[in-house]
Scaffold this active site. Structure first.
Site, PDB file in Angstrom:
ATOM      1  N   PHE A 103     -11.383  -7.190  14.239  1.00 22.28           N
ATOM      2  CA  PHE A 103     -10.324  -7.684  13.364  1.00 22.28           C
ATOM      3  C   PHE A 103      -9.971  -6.632  12.303  1.00 22.28           C
ATOM      4  O   PHE A 103     -10.850  -6.098  11.641  1.00 22.28           O
ATOM      5  CB  PHE A 103     -10.748  -8.988  12.683  1.00 22.28           C
ATOM      6  CG  PHE A 103      -9.703  -9.506  11.730  1.00 22.28           C
ATOM      7  CD1 PHE A 103      -8.446  -9.894  12.202  1.00 22.28           C
ATOM      8  CD2 PHE A 103      -9.959  -9.576  10.363  1.00 22.28           C
ATOM      9  CE1 PHE A 103      -7.478 -10.348  11.325  1.00 22.28           C
ATOM     10  CE2 PHE A 103      -8.986 -10.031   9.488  1.00 22.28           C
ATOM     11  CZ  PHE A 103      -7.745 -10.419   9.962  1.00 22.28           C
ATOM     12  N   GLN A 104      -8.701  -6.340  12.188  1.00 23.94           N
ATOM     13  CA  GLN A 104      -8.174  -5.349  11.241  1.00 23.94           C
ATOM     14  C   GLN A 104      -8.798  -3.967  11.398  1.00 23.94           C
ATOM     15  O   GLN A 104      -9.022  -3.267  10.431  1.00 23.94           O
ATOM     16  CB  GLN A 104      -8.314  -5.847   9.797  1.00 23.94           C
ATOM     17  CG  GLN A 104      -7.407  -7.046   9.541  1.00 23.94           C
ATOM     18  CD  GLN A 104      -7.218  -7.359   8.066  1.00 23.94           C
ATOM     19  OE1 GLN A 104      -8.127  -7.151   7.258  1.00 23.94           O
ATOM     20  NE2 GLN A 104      -6.052  -7.861   7.719  1.00 23.94           N
ATOM     21  N   MET A 146      24.193   9.735   1.051  1.00 23.07           N
ATOM     22  CA  MET A 146      23.987  11.065   1.619  1.00 23.07           C
ATOM     23  C   MET A 146      24.332  11.086   3.110  1.00 23.07           C
ATOM     24  O   MET A 146      24.932  12.038   3.611  1.00 23.07           O
ATOM     25  CB  MET A 146      22.541  11.516   1.387  1.00 23.07           C
ATOM     26  CG  MET A 146      22.269  12.934   1.815  1.00 23.07           C
ATOM     27  SD  MET A 146      23.372  14.096   1.011  1.00 23.07           S
ATOM     28  CE  MET A 146      22.385  14.619  -0.389  1.00 23.07           C
ATOM     29  N   GLU A 202       0.818  -1.224   0.000  1.00 26.82           N
ATOM     30  CA  GLU A 202       0.000   0.000   0.000  1.00 26.82           C
ATOM     31  C   GLU A 202       0.847   1.267   0.000  1.00 26.82           C
ATOM     32  O   GLU A 202       0.385   2.312  -0.449  1.00 26.82           O
ATOM     33  CB  GLU A 202      -0.985   0.007   1.172  1.00 26.82           C
ATOM     34  CG  GLU A 202      -2.121  -1.011   1.035  1.00 26.82           C
ATOM     35  CD  GLU A 202      -1.756  -2.389   1.570  1.00 26.82           C
ATOM     36  OE1 GLU A 202      -0.561  -2.618   1.881  1.00 26.82           O
ATOM     37  OE2 GLU A 202      -2.645  -3.245   1.677  1.00 26.82           O
ATOM     38  N   LYS A 220     -17.471  -0.817   6.458  1.00 27.32           N
ATOM     39  CA  LYS A 220     -17.748  -1.855   5.471  1.00 27.32           C
ATOM     40  C   LYS A 220     -19.223  -1.911   5.079  1.00 27.32           C
ATOM     41  O   LYS A 220     -19.556  -2.085   3.901  1.00 27.32           O
ATOM     42  CB  LYS A 220     -17.282  -3.213   6.000  1.00 27.32           C
ATOM     43  CG  LYS A 220     -17.518  -4.327   4.978  1.00 27.32           C
ATOM     44  CD  LYS A 220     -16.823  -5.620   5.330  1.00 27.32           C
ATOM     45  CE  LYS A 220     -17.176  -6.679   4.278  1.00 27.32           C
ATOM     46  NZ  LYS A 220     -16.473  -7.936   4.524  1.00 27.32           N
TER      47      LYS A 220
END
Ligand SMILES: Cc1ncc(C[n+]2csc(CCOP(=O)(O)OP(=O)(O)O)c2C)c(N)n1
Ligand SMILES: [Mg+2]
Lengths: 161, 557
Positions: B112-113, B472, B50, B162
């Site tokens: 959940f999640q 760097m 993602e 959802k």
């Protein structure tokens, strides 16, 4: 220096978090923040007391304006407002001390709102100075606990739109 | 009117917003939305992580000027997006990010999640929404797009419970926006505009300091006009490379920490700075109280909060850069500024960008590599970068000619941005040649996106500046920590084998004599290509203004 901001916001979920988060994230010093309903059910008014110079105040105002749910910000002129703070104090006291404490409360136009065998609860409203003076006097008896609402304020004479 | 479910409402709303490309990654909480996407006609690019998905949408937005759209599922999907959102926020990139969320009835129960992504993303989005009522969905999407692309653009996140994507409602895309607390201003204040024009006409040594806001606003024509009519030299930030062609006389290229000597020196001599869509970032100003202390400043910005944030300015103008310049231009007199022009010419001749190179050596210097790429492409390709030394060489040793030709993570400095952003940039500019300038360290941060390149045969050319170091940071350790190279030597896989494993043509280049041939080979190829170019391990980026020093204290170059 402190400044009092009156901020009208849309009553959307999370609006308080957005405002409070902005202050901590941008390292602004907030002295008190108070939220309440207004005459319009869709709008709440926050009274925010900030500490900082003119430059800080300008950034605070501009950054607040960037929040989508902030409608209007007014800096209140300290000379043209009515400001109030409410305090509830529970003071320890023996039976003997009761009348003395009640006298002090009277002088400050405060109310006794609860009496227990070894303590009294006092409710007072007023300016910050007044409440601090009251707390100072009561300290001698022993303050068990207290809670304050923080300042709310409105301009005199004309309503803030 | 037929009812649509939430997923279908999102698809229809996206079509109303003229979205045709989406970057995303599915999961349980967005499964209804993915069902609606199936056969929707919208082109969905499946990333591999993602973070890659958001950066791709970001690269797409930067290259096309349109709003980037991305999707992730709840919980880990959303938290994986966080860096991408912060990156877009810092560089004012318009994105609309959809995340799944647990059902309304499960909210707040550590389901959940479940992750509080509106809470998490609050300080790194321009605004965000949690939608718990399907009736609010279309309106919210309309507002999100409006907020993302107007004013100072930025990412907006929409968290979708959802059940909202399942439930049905009549689809009615609102035509009007009702956001009483959001009113960006576009036109500059008349009085200020007049003052600015007068100051510009009277200045003897004016200097344009232009930032990313000018690119977002599409002000290249107005800036060109201003530069050429009043003969004002122009320096840009990293975010504005290409707003004015860098091969012209009055172009001073980039200023700041790794800016050109002539740009930084011009800031010490100017008597009037016209800051356009730039925010006086510390990488630009160095020590703030020394930055253009001798000059007056006109600052034009659409975000009032940027004005006076870091530096007090004499003439502030709040408004869209393009609009404001159009208001100012009619008052600007044609001028020669002869002495100042001579001085600028002198600075450019006396203090050019330079590096040591040995013609007989087979060593490939990174600066030379960048110049070769510029030469091969005639300065016409779009350059996307990762973050580090290679990013600075890409900024310095390539002449940018047009806006949106240089795409890089500026404000956040996100390693791992480049590879996915290059994919998005290619999709946003299908007719341009996209070249990714990558570091061996950075490219490993989202290397999984090679899979996305393979799947969609995205023809980006990846050139790895392989110095076997987090260069760097190593440079700082060399300069300020007595070469104590603490954890900056970084092993890498065999990039050629790695590329080949993803079906991408890949080649290692270690000799200068082989370089131009390899570049040609990679560029002429139809599909994607990887060049793993080995450069010296301890080359430094110069000039350099040490952090916290003033621009007059540049080192090297
Ligand atoms: C996500 C992230 N982590 C750490 C850093 C700090 N950082 C800045 S540049 C750099 C080194 C980059 O190495 P590489 O990609 O090989 O580029 P080079 O400097 O060698 O060209 C690091 C670690 C960063 N910018 N971003
Ligand atoms: Mg490296």
């Amino acid at each position: 220096m402190t400044h009092i901001l009156s901020v009208s916001v849309l009553n959307k979920p999370g609006v308080l978090t957005r405002v409070a988060g902005l202050f901590s994230r941008r390292n602004f010093n907030i002295e008190s923040l108070n939220v309440g309903k207004t005459e319009n059910p869709e709008i709440s008014r926050m009274t925010i007391v900030v500490r900082g110079d003119q430059k800080v105040l300008e950034q605070v105002t501009k950054q607040l304006h960037k929040l989508i749910n902030v409608l209007k910000i007014t800096e209140l002129d300290k000379n043209a407002i009515v400001e109030r703070d409410l305090i509830l104090i529970r003071v320890k006291c023996t039976r003997k001390q009761r009348s003395e404490i009640i006298q002090i409360a009277d002088t400050f136009r405060a109310q006794i709102v609860d009496v227990a065998p070894d303590s009294l609860m006092i409710e007072a409203t007023g300016t910050e100075d007044k409440l601090e003076a009251l707390t100072e006097l009561l300290r001698d008896f022993g303050i068990a606990e207290f809670v304050r609402t923080g300042r709310v304020a409105l301009s005199r004479g004309q309503a803030i739109k | 009117m037929p009812k649509l479910n939430g997923g279908e409402i999102i698809v229809e709303s996206l079509k109303q917003e003229n979205v045709d490309v989406i970057f995303g990654y599915p999961g349980g909480a967005v499964i209804n939305l993915y069902d609606a996407l199936y056969n929707s006609g919208l082109k969905h690019y499946l990333g591999r992580h993602e973070q890659g998905v958001v950066h791709a949408a970001d690269g797409y937005a930067r290259s096309s000027g349109k709003v980037g759209v991305c999707i992730a599922t709840s919980g880990p999907g959303g938290t994986n997006m966080v860096t991408g959102l912060a990156n877009a926020f810092m560089d004012s990139v318009p994105l609309v990010a959809f995340t799944g969320q647990v059902s309304t009835s499960m909210l707040g129960k550590d389901s959940f999640q479940e992750a509080d992504i509106t809470g998490i993303s609050l300080p790194i989005t321009k605004h965000n929404f949690l939608v718990t009522d399907v009736e609010e969905l279309a309106k919210t999407i309309k507002e999100a797009f409006f907020i993302a692309k107007t004013g100072r653009p930025g990412p907006v996140l929409i968290d979708l419970a959802k059940d909202v994507t399942q439930k049905e409602a009549e689809f009615n895309y609102p035509s009007k926006i009702n956001l009483p607390g959001y009113r960006p201003s576009f036109e500059g204040h008349r009085l200020q505009v007049n003052k600015a024009a007068k100051a510009i006409n009277e200045a003897k040594r004016p200097l344009l300091y232009v930032g990313g806001g000018a690119i977002i606003s599409g002000a290249e024509k107005e800036i060109k006009e201003l530069v050429e009519r009043a003969k004002i030299p122009i320096t840009t930030t990293l975010m504005a490379l290409g707003i004015y062609p860098e091969d012209r006389e009055l172009a001073l290229e980039m200023l700041g920490m790794h800016g050109t000597q002539y740009a930084n020196r011009a800031t010490l001599e100017t008597d009037l700075v016209i800051a356009i869509g730039a925010r006086f970032d510390d990488r630009v100003t160095g020590k703030l109280d020394e930055f253009i202390a001798q000059a007056d400043i006109i600052q034009i910005d659409i975000d009032p909060a940027e004005i006076g944030k870091n530096l007090d300015v004499e003439i502030p103008i709040v408004g869209d850069v393009k609009d404001v310049l159009q208001e100012i231009l009619p008052f600007i007199e044609e001028k020669e500024n002869g002495e100042w022009q001579d001085r600028i010419r002198e600075l450019k001749e006396k203090y050019p960008l330079r590096y040591n190179d040995d013609d007989d050596s087979e060593v490939i210097k990174p600066q030379y590599l960048m110049e070769e790429i510029d030469k091969y492409t005639n300065g016409n390709s779009t350059i996307v970068t990762e973050v580090g030394q290679h990013q600075m060489w890409a900024a310095q040793y390539h002449k940018y000619k047009k806006p949106r030709q240089f795409i890089s993570s500026g404000g956040l400095g996100t390693m791992g941005f480049g590879l996915p952003a290059a994919i998005g940039a290619q999709i946003g500019q299908p007719d341009e040649q996209i070249i990714l300038i990558a570091g061996d360290g950075s490219i490993q941060m989202n290397i999984q996106e090679l899979g996305t390149i393979q799947t969609y045969n995205v023809p980006v050319k990846i050139i790895i500046f392989n110095n076997k170091y987090l260069g760097m940071v190593r440079q700082w350790q060399e300069m300020f920590f007595e070469k104590r190279y603490s954890s900056t030597k970084i092993p890498a896989p065999d990039f050629v084998k790695m590329g080949e494993a993803y079906g991408i043509w890949s080649k290692r280049v270690e000799k200068k004599s082989e370089l131009s041939g390899a570049i040609r080979e990679a560029m002429e190829l139809k599909g994607p290509a990887i060049l793993d170019v080995h450069i010296p391990e301890e080359e430094n980026v110069y000039p350099m203004v040490p952090a916290g020093a003033g621009l007059k204290d540049m080192i090297g170059g």
